[in-house]
Scaffold this active site. Structure first.
Site, PDB file in Angstrom:
ATOM      1  N   HIS A  56       0.963  -1.071   0.100  1.00 19.00           N
ATOM      2  CA  HIS A  56      -0.168  -0.050  -0.090  1.00 19.00           C
ATOM      3  C   HIS A  56       0.978   1.282  -0.091  1.00 19.00           C
ATOM      4  CE1 HIS A  56       1.042   0.517   4.266  1.00 19.00           C
ATOM      5  NE2 HIS A  56       0.819  -0.620   4.448  1.00 19.00           N
TER       6      HIS A  56
HETATM    7  P1  TYD Z   1      -0.902  -2.362   7.743  1.00 21.22           P
HETATM    8  O1  TYD Z   1      -0.462  -1.013   7.660  1.00 21.22           O
HETATM    9  O2  TYD Z   1      -1.922  -2.623   6.757  1.00 21.22           O
HETATM   10  O3  TYD Z   1       0.019  -3.500   7.784  1.00 21.22           O
HETATM   11  P2  TYD Z   1       1.553  -3.626   6.751  1.00 21.22           P
HETATM   12  O4  TYD Z   1       1.487  -2.613   5.893  1.00 21.22           O
HETATM   13  O5  TYD Z   1       2.477  -3.937   7.763  1.00 21.22           O
HETATM   14  O6  TYD Z   1       1.250  -5.018   6.229  1.00 21.22           O
HETATM   15  O7  TYD Z   1      -1.574  -2.743   9.308  1.00 21.22           O
HETATM   16  C1  TYD Z   1      -2.227  -3.994   9.489  1.00 21.22           C
HETATM   17  C2  TYD Z   1      -3.212  -3.775  10.740  1.00 21.22           C
HETATM   18  O8  TYD Z   1      -2.728  -3.383  11.740  1.00 21.22           O
HETATM   19  C3  TYD Z   1      -4.340  -2.754  10.107  1.00 21.22           C
HETATM   20  O9  TYD Z   1      -5.474  -3.336   9.573  1.00 21.22           O
HETATM   21  C4  TYD Z   1      -4.658  -1.941  11.103  1.00 21.22           C
HETATM   22  C5  TYD Z   1      -3.546  -2.268  12.209  1.00 21.22           C
HETATM   23  N1  TYD Z   1      -2.761  -1.050  12.712  1.00 21.22           N
HETATM   24  C6  TYD Z   1      -3.042  -0.294  13.859  1.00 21.22           C
HETATM   25  O10 TYD Z   1      -4.267  -0.561  14.456  1.00 21.22           O
HETATM   26  N2  TYD Z   1      -2.313   0.841  14.241  1.00 21.22           N
HETATM   27  C7  TYD Z   1      -1.173   1.187  13.302  1.00 21.22           C
HETATM   28  O11 TYD Z   1      -0.519   2.043  13.970  1.00 21.22           O
HETATM   29  C8  TYD Z   1      -0.758   0.210  12.359  1.00 21.22           C
HETATM   30  C9  TYD Z   1       0.490   0.556  11.738  1.00 21.22           C
HETATM   31  C10 TYD Z   1      -1.555  -0.825  12.111  1.00 21.22           C
END
Ligand code: TYD
Length: 145
Positions: A56
Site C-alpha cells: 500500500h
Molecule cells: P498495515 O499497515 O496494513 O500493515 P502492513 O503494511 O505492515 O502489512 O496494518 C495492519 C493492521 O494493523 C491494520 O488493519 C490496522 C492495524 N494497525 C493499527 O491499528 N495501528 C497502526 O499504527 C498500524 C500500522 C496498523
C-alpha cells in the site's frame, strides 16, 4: 517545469552511533535526524519465513524504517520507478515520503522492523489500489507544470 520523481525523495539515513564496549547506542530525534516529528512508533516482528508486509501507499504519511534486528528488503515504487533496499543494521534507516507504494519481504528469522511515523494511525490515509497511487503521483506532477 521538471519535477523530480517522488521516489527520488526516498533515502537511506545514517544515524548517530555511540560506540561503547558495553554495547552501542543509536538515537533518533524527530525533525533532526529524520524530516518529520514522530507521532507514532510501531514494529513488525515474528514475521513467518516467506511472508511479505505492506502492499500500500499513504496519502500524507511519512515513515522511517529501521531493521532493529535481523534484515529485510523494502521495495519502493512511485508508480513509474522501482527501487529495492536491503536493511540489515540498526544504525541506519530508510526514509519514505508520502505517495510511495511499499512492499517488505525477505525477512530474516527473528527480524524486527521498527517504524517511526509522522502521523497517528488513520485508515483513510491508506492507498490500497496501485493504479490510484500512480494517478495520485501523476496528478501531483501535473500541478507543477
Ligand atoms: P498495515 O499497515 O496494513 O500493515 P502492513 O503494511 O505492515 O502489512 O496494518 C495492519 C493492521 O494493523 C491494520 O488493519 C490496522 C492495524 N494497525 C493499527 O491499528 N495501528 C497502526 O499504527 C498500524 C500500522 C496498523
Amino acid at each position: 517545469m521538471f519535477k523530480a520523481p517522488q521516489i527520488s525523495k526516498c533515502k537511506l539515513v545514517y544515524l548517530p552511533k555511540v560506540k561503547d564496549v558495553r554495547g552501542n547506542l543509536t538515537f533518533i530525534e524527530g525533525d533532526e535526524h529524520i524530516p518529520f516529528p514522530i507521532k507514532r512508533v510501531y514494529y513488525l516482528y515474528d514475521v513467518p519465513g516467506g511472508e511479505s508486509r505492506g502492499g500500500h501507499a499513504h496519502k500524507d504519511l511519512q515513515q522511517f524504517l529501521i531493521a532493529a534486528n535481523g534484515s529485510f528488503d523494502v521495495v519502493l515504487d512511485d508508480g513509474h520507478n522501482k527501487e529495492r533496499y536491503h536493511l540489515n543494521r540498526s544504525y541506519y534507516g530508510l526514509y519514505i515520503p508520502n505517495l510511495i507504494w511499499r512492499e517488505l519481504d525477505n525477512f530474516s528469522s527473528g527480524s524486527v522492523c521498527l517504524v517511526l511515523a509522522s502521523e497517528k494511525y488513520d485508515e483513510d490515509d491508506y492507498i490500497r489500489d496501485y493504479d490510484e497511487l500512480k494517478k495520485a503521483n501523476d496528478d501531483a506532477n501535473s500541478l507543477d507544470i
